[in-house]
Design an enzyme around this catalytic site. Structure first.
Site, PDB file in Angstrom:
ATOM      1  N   ASN A   1      -5.588   2.010 -13.124  1.00 25.70           N
ATOM      2  CA  ASN A   1      -4.649   1.049 -12.540  1.00 25.70           C
ATOM      3  C   ASN A   1      -3.227   1.561 -12.721  1.00 25.70           C
ATOM      4  OD1 ASN A   1      -3.642  -1.530 -11.553  1.00 25.70           O
ATOM      5  ND2 ASN A   1      -3.149  -2.032 -13.683  1.00 25.70           N
TER       6      ASN A   1
ATOM      7  N   GLY B   1       0.781  -1.238   0.000  1.00 22.46           N
ATOM      8  CA  GLY B   1       0.000   0.000   0.000  1.00 22.46           C
ATOM      9  C   GLY B   1       0.809   1.283   0.000  1.00 22.46           C
ATOM     10  N   THR B   2       2.027   1.238  -0.560  1.00 20.27           N
ATOM     11  CA  THR B   2       2.787   2.499  -0.596  1.00 20.27           C
ATOM     12  C   THR B   2       2.139   3.493  -1.570  1.00 20.27           C
ATOM     13  OG1 THR B   2       4.367   1.698  -2.266  1.00 20.27           O
ATOM     14  CG2 THR B   2       4.980   1.406   0.040  1.00 20.27           C
ATOM     15  N   ASN B   3       1.508   2.990  -2.610  1.00 20.87           N
ATOM     16  CA  ASN B   3       0.802   3.918  -3.517  1.00 20.87           C
ATOM     17  C   ASN B   3      -0.446   4.495  -2.856  1.00 20.87           C
ATOM     18  OD1 ASN B   3       2.132   4.143  -6.282  1.00 20.87           O
ATOM     19  ND2 ASN B   3       2.245   1.949  -5.882  1.00 20.87           N
TER      20      ASN B   3
ATOM     21  N   ILE C   1      -8.736  -9.666 -10.564  1.00 19.35           N
ATOM     22  CA  ILE C   1      -9.239  -9.193 -11.861  1.00 19.35           C
ATOM     23  C   ILE C   1     -10.715  -8.820 -11.691  1.00 19.35           C
ATOM     24  CG2 ILE C   1      -9.604  -9.800 -14.299  1.00 19.35           C
ATOM     25  CD1 ILE C   1      -6.639  -9.888 -13.426  1.00 19.35           C
ATOM     26  N   LEU C   2     -11.065  -7.595 -12.047  1.00 19.04           N
ATOM     27  CA  LEU C   2     -12.468  -7.166 -11.964  1.00 19.04           C
ATOM     28  C   LEU C   2     -13.211  -7.703 -13.191  1.00 19.04           C
ATOM     29  CD1 LEU C   2     -11.738  -3.502 -10.845  1.00 19.04           C
ATOM     30  CD2 LEU C   2     -12.607  -5.372  -9.404  1.00 19.04           C
TER      31      LEU C   2
ATOM     32  N   HIS D   1       0.604   0.321 -13.146  1.00 18.92           N
ATOM     33  CA  HIS D   1       1.271  -0.911 -13.560  1.00 18.92           C
ATOM     34  C   HIS D   1       2.770  -0.639 -13.733  1.00 18.92           C
ATOM     35  CE1 HIS D   1       1.341  -4.921 -15.394  1.00 18.92           C
ATOM     36  NE2 HIS D   1       2.326  -4.416 -16.129  1.00 18.92           N
TER      37      HIS D   1
HETATM   38  C1  GAR Z   1       3.247  -1.411  -7.401  1.00 16.79           C
HETATM   39  O1  GAR Z   1       4.544  -1.424  -7.922  1.00 16.79           O
HETATM   40  C2  GAR Z   1       2.229  -1.505  -8.514  1.00 16.79           C
HETATM   41  O2  GAR Z   1       2.616  -0.864  -9.681  1.00 16.79           O
HETATM   42  C3  GAR Z   1       2.160  -2.988  -8.719  1.00 16.79           C
HETATM   43  O3  GAR Z   1       2.208  -3.529  -7.420  1.00 16.79           O
HETATM   44  C4  GAR Z   1       2.981  -2.682  -6.595  1.00 16.79           C
HETATM   45  C5  GAR Z   1       2.204  -2.409  -5.342  1.00 16.79           C
HETATM   46  O4  GAR Z   1       2.939  -1.673  -4.408  1.00 16.79           O
HETATM   47  N1  GAR Z   1       0.968  -3.342  -9.426  1.00 16.79           N
HETATM   48  C6  GAR Z   1       0.903  -4.372 -10.265  1.00 16.79           C
HETATM   49  O5  GAR Z   1       1.840  -5.116 -10.481  1.00 16.79           O
HETATM   50  C7  GAR Z   1      -0.459  -4.567 -10.922  1.00 16.79           C
HETATM   51  N2  GAR Z   1      -0.352  -5.427 -12.055  1.00 16.79           N
HETATM   52  P1  GAR Z   1       2.210  -0.970  -3.197  1.00 16.79           P
HETATM   53  O6  GAR Z   1       1.255  -1.990  -2.580  1.00 16.79           O
HETATM   54  O7  GAR Z   1       3.320  -0.628  -2.239  1.00 16.79           O
HETATM   55  O8  GAR Z   1       1.490   0.238  -3.715  1.00 16.79           O
END
Ligand code: GAR
Length: 189
Positions: A101, A12-14, A86-87, A103
């Site tokens: 999303n 969950g850093t994003n 996947i939704l 990616h």
């Molecule tokens: C992020 O790097 C995001 O881009 C990736 O998962 C990570 C989650 O980090 N998403 C995917 O690979 C989706 N296909 P976070 O939980 O620290 O935000």
């Protein structure tokens, strides 16, 4: 106020970045009305630590229908921030243009089923790519194929490791995710 729902599966850093940007005004006039996780994860803890409304819906075939039932009616945007389920088509079709999303690759490269997180970084390094990056795109029922909102690339250095690559990716994610959110919400970049 724009209402944002964030879906998480991991650290969950994003999500944290979105929380911080709303607090600092970098994403203005917005609030996170709900954080949904499809599994136990630290992202869910972060949301609780910030007193955000949370919901756990276990991953599986009924996820999308369950999510639809609990989604706040006034939702303006759904952000998949490290979300791994996947939704389904029905869900995607009912929120066209409202789901985005993040990616960690330069889509259409290294997208699709099974391409997430560390698997992508491994594949990128194994392929000997000279550059990689991050994409924020609209979500449709075709995995990782929706219209690109923002994309940013960087050069892969000769001594790149999985860890250094992941760190660079995160830095770029934190830069372009808020910009993409503002763009989709109609706030000028
Ligand atoms: C992020 O790097 C995001 O881009 C990736 O998962 C990570 C989650 O980090 N998403 C995917 O690979 C989706 N296909 P976070 O939980 O620290 O935000």
């Amino acid at each position: 106020m724009k209402n944002i729902v964030v879906l998480v599966s991991g650290g969950g850093t994003n999500l944290q970045r979105i929380i911080d940007c709303i607090r600092d005004g970098a994403i203005p006039n917005a609030l996170i009305s709900l954080v949904v996780a499809d599994r136990d994860c630290y992202g869910l803890e972060r949301a609780k630590n910030h007193q955000l409304p949370t919901q756990m819906i276990s991953k599986g075939s009924t996820f999308s229908t369950d999510l639809k039932q609990i989604l706040p009616e006034n939702t303006d945007l759904i952000v998949l921030a490290g979300f791994l389920s996947i939704l389904n088509k029905e869900f995607c079709d009912s929120f066209t243009g409202k789901i985005i999303n993040i990616h960690p690759s330069l889509l259409p490269k290294f997208g699709g089923k099974g391409m997430w997180g560390q698997h992508i970084h491994e594949a990128v390094l194994a392929a000997g790519e000279r550059e990689t990056g991050v994409t924020v795109h609209y979500v449709t029922s075709r995995i990782d194929e929706g219209k690109i909102i923002l994309q940013k690339s960087f050069e892969i250095s000769p001594d790149e490791t999985l860890q250094s690559l992941a760190e660079k990716i995160h830095t770029i994610e934190f830069e372009i995710l808020p910009k993409a959110i503002n763009e989709v919400l109609g706030i000028p970049l």
